[in-house]
Write an enzyme that holds these catalytic residues in place. Structure first.
Site, PDB file in Angstrom:
ATOM      1  N   LYS A   1      -5.522  -9.959  -6.151  1.00  0.00           N
ATOM      2  CA  LYS A   1      -6.856 -10.104  -4.760  1.00  0.00           C
ATOM      3  C   LYS A   1      -8.081  -9.505  -4.972  1.00  0.00           C
ATOM      4  CE  LYS A   1      -6.766  -8.530  -0.699  1.00  0.00           C
ATOM      5  NZ  LYS A   1      -6.430  -7.665   0.404  1.00  0.00           N
TER       6      LYS A   1
ATOM      7  N   LYS B   1       0.947  -0.985   0.152  1.00  0.00           N
ATOM      8  CA  LYS B   1      -0.157   0.120  -0.337  1.00  0.00           C
ATOM      9  C   LYS B   1       1.138   1.461   0.085  1.00  0.00           C
ATOM     10  CE  LYS B   1      -4.659  -1.630   2.105  1.00  0.00           C
ATOM     11  NZ  LYS B   1      -5.257  -2.076   3.006  1.00  0.00           N
TER      12      LYS B   1
ATOM     13  N   LYS C   1     -11.354  -4.224  -2.035  1.00  0.00           N
ATOM     14  CA  LYS C   1     -12.709  -3.084  -2.303  1.00  0.00           C
ATOM     15  C   LYS C   1     -11.604  -1.979  -2.417  1.00  0.00           C
ATOM     16  CE  LYS C   1     -13.811  -4.484   2.714  1.00  0.00           C
ATOM     17  NZ  LYS C   1     -13.489  -4.255   3.760  1.00  0.00           N
TER      18      LYS C   1
HETATM   19  P1  TYM Z   1     -10.806  -6.125   5.622  1.00  0.00           P
HETATM   20  O1  TYM Z   1     -12.049  -5.693   5.544  1.00  0.00           O
HETATM   21  O2  TYM Z   1      -9.617  -6.041   4.283  1.00  0.00           O
HETATM   22  O3  TYM Z   1     -11.344  -7.938   4.685  1.00  0.00           O
HETATM   23  C1  TYM Z   1     -12.319  -8.349   5.077  1.00  0.00           C
HETATM   24  C2  TYM Z   1     -11.809 -10.091   5.892  1.00  0.00           C
HETATM   25  O4  TYM Z   1     -11.942 -10.627   4.921  1.00  0.00           O
HETATM   26  C3  TYM Z   1     -11.300 -11.022   3.663  1.00  0.00           C
HETATM   27  N1  TYM Z   1     -10.450 -10.992   2.236  1.00  0.00           N
HETATM   28  C4  TYM Z   1     -10.767 -11.713   1.521  1.00  0.00           C
HETATM   29  N2  TYM Z   1     -10.943 -13.133   1.527  1.00  0.00           N
HETATM   30  C5  TYM Z   1     -10.368 -14.088   0.108  1.00  0.00           C
HETATM   31  N3  TYM Z   1     -11.092 -13.317  -0.237  1.00  0.00           N
HETATM   32  C6  TYM Z   1     -10.541 -11.998  -0.881  1.00  0.00           C
HETATM   33  N4  TYM Z   1     -10.383 -10.866  -2.243  1.00  0.00           N
HETATM   34  C7  TYM Z   1     -10.343 -11.149   0.355  1.00  0.00           C
HETATM   35  N5  TYM Z   1     -10.807  -9.949   0.711  1.00  0.00           N
HETATM   36  C8  TYM Z   1     -10.848  -9.606   1.838  1.00  0.00           C
HETATM   37  C9  TYM Z   1     -10.075 -10.204   4.748  1.00  0.00           C
HETATM   38  O5  TYM Z   1      -9.226 -11.527   5.071  1.00  0.00           O
HETATM   39  C10 TYM Z   1     -10.965 -10.916   6.188  1.00  0.00           C
HETATM   40  O6  TYM Z   1     -11.005 -11.627   6.845  1.00  0.00           O
HETATM   41  N6  TYM Z   1      -7.749  -5.605   8.892  1.00  0.00           N
HETATM   42  C11 TYM Z   1      -7.876  -6.779   8.422  1.00  0.00           C
HETATM   43  C12 TYM Z   1     -10.013  -6.338   9.851  1.00  0.00           C
HETATM   44  C13 TYM Z   1      -9.549  -6.816  10.954  1.00  0.00           C
HETATM   45  C14 TYM Z   1      -9.435  -7.240  11.420  1.00  0.00           C
HETATM   46  C15 TYM Z   1      -8.982  -7.480  13.270  1.00  0.00           C
HETATM   47  C16 TYM Z   1      -9.248  -9.006  11.039  1.00  0.00           C
HETATM   48  C17 TYM Z   1      -9.149  -5.009  11.847  1.00  0.00           C
HETATM   49  N7  TYM Z   1      -9.227  -6.115  12.758  1.00  0.00           N
HETATM   50  C18 TYM Z   1      -8.587  -8.202  14.000  1.00  0.00           C
HETATM   51  C19 TYM Z   1      -9.166  -9.536  11.618  1.00  0.00           C
HETATM   52  C20 TYM Z   1      -9.153  -9.186  13.759  1.00  0.00           C
HETATM   53  C21 TYM Z   1      -9.181  -5.531   7.448  1.00  0.00           C
HETATM   54  O7  TYM Z   1      -8.760  -5.044   6.429  1.00  0.00           O
HETATM   55  O8  TYM Z   1     -10.446  -6.895   6.573  1.00  0.00           O
END
Ligand code: TYM
Length: 327
Positions: A194, A112, A197
């Site tokens: 990947k 990023k 969003k």
């Molecule tokens: P975020 O908001 O990017 O995504 C939420 C969840 O979706 C999964 N994910 C995917 N899985 C499969 N294929 C994809 N293309 C894909 N894109 C996203 C992510 O792995 C995630 O599980 N940092 C985290 C949020 C967070 C969090 C936490 C997660 C903050 N604190 C504590 C677990 C525990 C995030 O940005 O997820």
């Protein structure tokens, strides 16, 4: 005693089928057998610029989508990160124990920050410390996430281990739980990247609230290759990704799926895939409409969730403060 699960999702952009298949679907299915805490991580969202009005609306949208997908706020705690102040506070404390070198190894930040150059915020660099705070505050044992978050969960575990080795047993060591299939759904336009969003292309992701016609059009335009066979071949990322989406939405096994489309063309396959996804999302979309009919309902559920999360988080924070000798 049921094991504690914690996971989070950012209220940014549109929630897509990657989020659903890699994470949300598992959160829903784990509710019975685990003690769950799910969080809309708005403090993580502001590590990149956000429009305040959009952010405020997105927090409610994501919470509504989680409930529409099947997260039951009676059984699971569902809340907004900034409603529980202990998250920011523990993140600071962890900052003082996590070595720079660990953070500099985080691949997501490296990717990023290349795009954002010097404009990149300190918050984005520090993102994994806040994520570690989220997880550790709830004595979490299991963190169900997609593949891209594995390194962050491991950092949380390492941070907990380091703190424990200095101050004695304080934190529970969490473990990531990554699904076998669907942990890394790729972009439809660029299947080597990947599904994300923050990717701008209109043809990149299927969003959970996309209409049937949009879903059909997006799959029709999805990138494949010039070969013909419909096979799970990792060297052919486009068709592999589409088959994975079909598999996870339908529950059909790999071989059966290949047999089903034996001798058929990509066009027919994509049409069938669109219908499977449309049907798979239909109940979620209907429930979302019902849930959002009363705009105050989600707010009161989130307030209740924060009231349940707060004492758990504050208890851990107090334990940490006492160990360090603060106050
Ligand atoms: P975020 O908001 O990017 O995504 C939420 C969840 O979706 C999964 N994910 C995917 N899985 C499969 N294929 C994809 N293309 C894909 N894109 C996203 C992510 O792995 C995630 O599980 N940092 C985290 C949020 C967070 C969090 C936490 C997660 C903050 N604190 C504590 C677990 C525990 C995030 O940005 O997820």
């Amino acid at each position: 005693m049921k094991k504690r699960v914690f996971s989070g999702i950012q209220p940014t952009g549109d929630i897509h089928i990657g989020n659903y298949l890699g994470a949300i679907k598992y959160w829903v299915s784990m509710q019975e057998n685990y003690d769950n805490v799910f969080c809309v991580v708005d403090l993580h969202a502001i590590t990149v610029p956000q429009d305040p009005k959009v952010l405020h609306a997105k927090i409610r949208e994501v919470a509504g989508l989680l409930m529409a997908a099947g997260i039951d706020p009676q059984r699971s705690i569902l809340f907004v990160q900034s409603h529980v102040k202990a998250h920011s506070e523990l993140a600071w404390l962890l900052n003082c124990f996590i070595p720079m070198g660990w953070m500099q190894r985080m691949t997501q930040f490296k990717e990023k920050s290349v795009k954002q150059k010097e404009q990149v915020s300190v918050g984005l660099f520090d993102y994994p410390a806040l994520m570690a705070a989220d997880i550790l505050l709830y004595d979490t044992q299991v963190v169900p996430v997609g593949e891209d978050q594995k390194q962050h969960v491991e950092l949380a575990r390492d941070a907990a281990g380091r703190f424990n080795s200095i101050y004695g047993d304080t934190f529970v060591l969490p473990e990531p739980l990554i699904p076998n299939v669907g942990a890394r759904i790729m972009g439809l336009d660029e299947p080597t990247k990947k599904m994300s969003k923050s990717e701008p292309g209109t043809n990149h992701a299927i969003n959970l609230l996309d209409t049937p016609d949009t879903i059909r059009a997006k799959f029709a335009r999805a990138t494949t290759d010039s070969l013909r066979e419909i096979r799970f071949d990792e060297k052919r990322p486009g068709i592999f990704n589409l088959l994975t989406i079909y598999q996870t939405f339908s529950g059909i096994g790999k071989q059966e799926l290949e047999a089903k489309f034996e001798g058929k063309g990509y066009g027919d396959f994509k049409k069938a895939l669109a219908e499977v996804v449309i049907e798979g999302l239909r109940p979620l979309q209907e429930r979302y409409k019902e849930l959002t009919a009363d705009p105050t309902r989600i707010d009161s559920i989130l307030a209740e969730g924060a009231n349940r999360a707060r004492p758990l988080a504050e208890r851990t924070l107090a334990r940490v403060q006492q160990k360090i000798g603060l106050g």
